[in-house]
Design a protein around this motif. Structure first.
Motif, PDB file in Angstrom:
ATOM      1  N   ARG A  51       1.010  -1.179   0.018  1.00 31.20           N
ATOM      2  CA  ARG A  51       0.084  -0.020   0.010  1.00 31.20           C
ATOM      3  C   ARG A  51       0.733   1.320   0.077  1.00 31.20           C
ATOM      4  O   ARG A  51       0.265   2.183   0.113  1.00 31.20           O
ATOM      5  N   ASP A  52       2.174   1.049  -0.089  1.00 29.21           N
ATOM      6  CA  ASP A  52       3.074   2.052   0.039  1.00 29.21           C
ATOM      7  C   ASP A  52       3.003   2.986   1.151  1.00 29.21           C
ATOM      8  O   ASP A  52       3.062   4.313   0.986  1.00 29.21           O
ATOM      9  N   LYS A  53       2.903   2.484   2.227  1.00 27.39           N
ATOM     10  CA  LYS A  53       2.597   3.130   3.659  1.00 27.39           C
ATOM     11  C   LYS A  53       3.452   4.221   3.742  1.00 27.39           C
ATOM     12  O   LYS A  53       3.307   5.393   4.332  1.00 27.39           O
ATOM     13  N   ALA A  54       4.955   3.900   3.896  1.00 24.41           N
ATOM     14  CA  ALA A  54       5.857   4.972   4.122  1.00 24.41           C
ATOM     15  C   ALA A  54       5.824   6.121   2.964  1.00 24.41           C
ATOM     16  O   ALA A  54       6.050   7.328   3.454  1.00 24.41           O
ATOM     17  N   LEU A  55       5.598   5.803   1.794  1.00 23.61           N
ATOM     18  CA  LEU A  55       5.595   6.795   0.763  1.00 23.61           C
ATOM     19  C   LEU A  55       4.158   8.018   1.076  1.00 23.61           C
ATOM     20  O   LEU A  55       4.622   9.001   1.058  1.00 23.61           O
ATOM     21  N   ILE A  56       3.184   7.232   1.156  1.00 19.50           N
ATOM     22  CA  ILE A  56       2.077   7.845   1.382  1.00 19.50           C
ATOM     23  C   ILE A  56       1.982   8.824   2.721  1.00 19.50           C
ATOM     24  O   ILE A  56       1.531  10.021   2.532  1.00 19.50           O
ATOM     25  N   GLU A  57       2.635   8.247   3.784  1.00 20.92           N
ATOM     26  CA  GLU A  57       2.661   9.195   4.966  1.00 20.92           C
ATOM     27  C   GLU A  57       3.645  10.321   4.789  1.00 20.92           C
ATOM     28  O   GLU A  57       3.149  11.302   5.274  1.00 20.92           O
ATOM     29  N   LYS A  58       4.507  10.202   4.097  1.00 25.06           N
ATOM     30  CA  LYS A  58       5.432  11.230   3.496  1.00 25.06           C
ATOM     31  C   LYS A  58       4.741  12.260   2.776  1.00 25.06           C
ATOM     32  O   LYS A  58       4.851  13.609   3.372  1.00 25.06           O
ATOM     33  N   GLN A 133       3.437  -5.545   8.787  1.00 22.64           N
ATOM     34  CA  GLN A 133       3.167  -4.566   7.674  1.00 22.64           C
ATOM     35  C   GLN A 133       3.277  -4.866   6.332  1.00 22.64           C
ATOM     36  O   GLN A 133       3.121  -4.303   5.436  1.00 22.64           O
ATOM     37  N   GLN A 134       3.934  -6.129   6.061  1.00 18.81           N
ATOM     38  CA  GLN A 134       4.055  -6.816   4.810  1.00 18.81           C
ATOM     39  C   GLN A 134       5.330  -5.740   4.237  1.00 18.81           C
ATOM     40  O   GLN A 134       5.127  -5.649   2.988  1.00 18.81           O
ATOM     41  N   LEU A 135       6.167  -5.376   4.847  1.00 19.55           N
ATOM     42  CA  LEU A 135       7.306  -4.689   4.407  1.00 19.55           C
ATOM     43  C   LEU A 135       8.025  -5.581   3.438  1.00 19.55           C
ATOM     44  O   LEU A 135       8.382  -6.477   3.515  1.00 19.55           O
ATOM     45  N   ARG A 136       8.395  -4.624   2.283  1.00 21.52           N
ATOM     46  CA  ARG A 136       9.213  -5.644   1.387  1.00 21.52           C
ATOM     47  C   ARG A 136      10.523  -4.625   0.652  1.00 21.52           C
ATOM     48  O   ARG A 136      10.216  -3.431   0.689  1.00 21.52           O
ATOM     49  N   PRO A 137      11.625  -5.102   0.021  1.00 24.35           N
ATOM     50  CA  PRO A 137      12.382  -4.291  -0.545  1.00 24.35           C
ATOM     51  C   PRO A 137      11.642  -3.424  -1.689  1.00 24.35           C
ATOM     52  O   PRO A 137      10.780  -3.834  -2.353  1.00 24.35           O
ATOM     53  N   LYS A 138      11.997  -1.972  -1.934  1.00 23.54           N
ATOM     54  CA  LYS A 138      10.906  -1.169  -2.811  1.00 23.54           C
ATOM     55  C   LYS A 138      12.040  -0.430  -3.867  1.00 23.54           C
ATOM     56  O   LYS A 138      12.018  -0.465  -4.943  1.00 23.54           O
ATOM     57  N   THR A 139      12.954   0.261  -3.148  1.00 17.51           N
ATOM     58  CA  THR A 139      13.726   1.395  -3.861  1.00 17.51           C
ATOM     59  C   THR A 139      15.135   1.308  -3.571  1.00 17.51           C
ATOM     60  O   THR A 139      15.439   1.629  -2.333  1.00 17.51           O
ATOM     61  N   ILE A 140      16.159   1.177  -4.496  1.00 16.40           N
ATOM     62  CA  ILE A 140      17.433   1.665  -4.310  1.00 16.40           C
ATOM     63  C   ILE A 140      17.714   3.137  -4.458  1.00 16.40           C
ATOM     64  O   ILE A 140      17.148   3.637  -5.721  1.00 16.40           O
ATOM     65  N   VAL A 141      18.491   3.842  -3.731  1.00 14.78           N
ATOM     66  CA  VAL A 141      18.723   5.071  -3.688  1.00 14.78           C
ATOM     67  C   VAL A 141      20.406   5.151  -3.688  1.00 14.78           C
ATOM     68  O   VAL A 141      20.982   4.750  -2.584  1.00 14.78           O
ATOM     69  N   ASP A 142      21.127   5.803  -4.616  1.00 15.60           N
ATOM     70  CA  ASP A 142      22.636   6.043  -4.550  1.00 15.60           C
ATOM     71  C   ASP A 142      22.910   7.538  -4.410  1.00 15.60           C
ATOM     72  O   ASP A 142      22.124   8.385  -5.385  1.00 15.60           O
ATOM     73  N   TYR A 143      23.629   7.987  -3.981  1.00 14.46           N
ATOM     74  CA  TYR A 143      24.203   9.485  -3.891  1.00 14.46           C
ATOM     75  C   TYR A 143      25.456   9.748  -3.423  1.00 14.46           C
ATOM     76  O   TYR A 143      25.877   8.693  -2.543  1.00 14.46           O
ATOM     77  N   ILE A 144      25.986  10.641  -3.278  1.00 14.45           N
ATOM     78  CA  ILE A 144      27.235  10.945  -2.879  1.00 14.45           C
ATOM     79  C   ILE A 144      27.065  12.137  -1.713  1.00 14.45           C
ATOM     80  O   ILE A 144      26.466  12.930  -2.070  1.00 14.45           O
ATOM     81  N   ARG A 145      27.746  12.130  -0.762  1.00 12.63           N
ATOM     82  CA  ARG A 145      27.501  12.821   0.579  1.00 12.63           C
ATOM     83  C   ARG A 145      28.744  13.680   0.867  1.00 12.63           C
ATOM     84  O   ARG A 145      29.740  13.012   0.903  1.00 12.63           O
TER      85      ARG A 145
END
Length: 226
Positions: A51-58, A133-145
């Motif tokens: 249900r994209d819980k984390a995304l929708i809450e954000k 909550q049926q959490l599953r791997p969703k998206t990889i994010v790469d960046y330079i900090r």
């Protein structure tokens, strides 16, 4: 859970980044984990449910929320952190637990039962959320900090650039997965974190007329490319 800290984010342009960086280098120190260029590379894999819980809450601006991610640095995947980020208004905290690459791969393969017997409370909680909550791997994010620290007020300022999403790939340990840039060239995310107060000279050093202050999320930005 760790101490709640103030967390502010601003999207800035190259000119502002260079000006702010030039002021900060006289006040703050580089984080001890940086390479010779004063930076390090981060790869994260975020979890969410069907249900994209984390995304929708954000996106909905829910003031109290959490998300889980796996993360490693500088392409060194022998040790991976499981992290839980919790937010309440503009305050945030992070809990983490160390995993080996093999343990991480077991999680990604759906082998979770061993987590419930862990002596690390965060892994036990993660086990319950994977099921409940049926959490599953969703998206990889790469960046330079590029990180800077200042002991008074426990201040940490970071500049994130070259933010890319792994699109549909969850192959967390494959260095050469196809990725796409999230930002146009010349944009940075400046994150400002501190405990009770931000020292006046640092607050003055990060001032710019052009920054966009707000609730930016690398996870949400990357999910927009699906």
């Amino acid at each position: 859970m760790g101490k709640m800290r103030h967390e502010l984010k601003h999207v800035i342009h190259t000119g502002d980044y260079l000006a702010i960086k030039n002021r900060l280098k006289w006040i703050m120190k580089s984080d001890q984990h940086v390479n010779s260029s004063g930076q390090y590379k981060i790869r994260s894999l975020y979890f969410d449910n069907y249900r994209d819980k984390a995304l929708i809450e954000k996106l909905s601006g829910i003031s109290e929320r959490e998300k889980f991610r796996l993360r490693y640095y500088n392409d060194d995947c022998q040790f991976v952190n499981l992290e839980k980020k919790s937010k309440k208004n503009q305050l945030g905290t992070k809990a983490s637990a160390r995993l080996t690459k093999e343990e991480c791969q077991r999680i990604l393969d759906g082998d979770w039962e061993w987590l419930k017997d862990s002596k690390q409370p965060l892994l036990v909680e993660f086990y319950s959320k994977l099921h409940g909550q049926q959490l599953r791997p969703k998206t990889i994010v790469d960046y330079i900090r590029e990180p800077y620290v200042y002991s008074i007020g426990n201040v940490r300022i970071t500049f994130d650039s070259q933010i890319r999403t792994g699109l549909y790939s969850n192959d967390f340990f494959e260095a050469n997965i196809p990725t796409i840039a999230v930002f146009e060239p010349g944009l940075y995310v400046m994150e400002v974190k501190f405990d009770e107060f931000l020292p006046d000279m640092i607050e003055a050093a990060i001032q710019t007329n052009n920054r966009q202050s707000g609730a930016f999320s690398k996870y949400a930005a990357c999910r927009a490319y699906e």
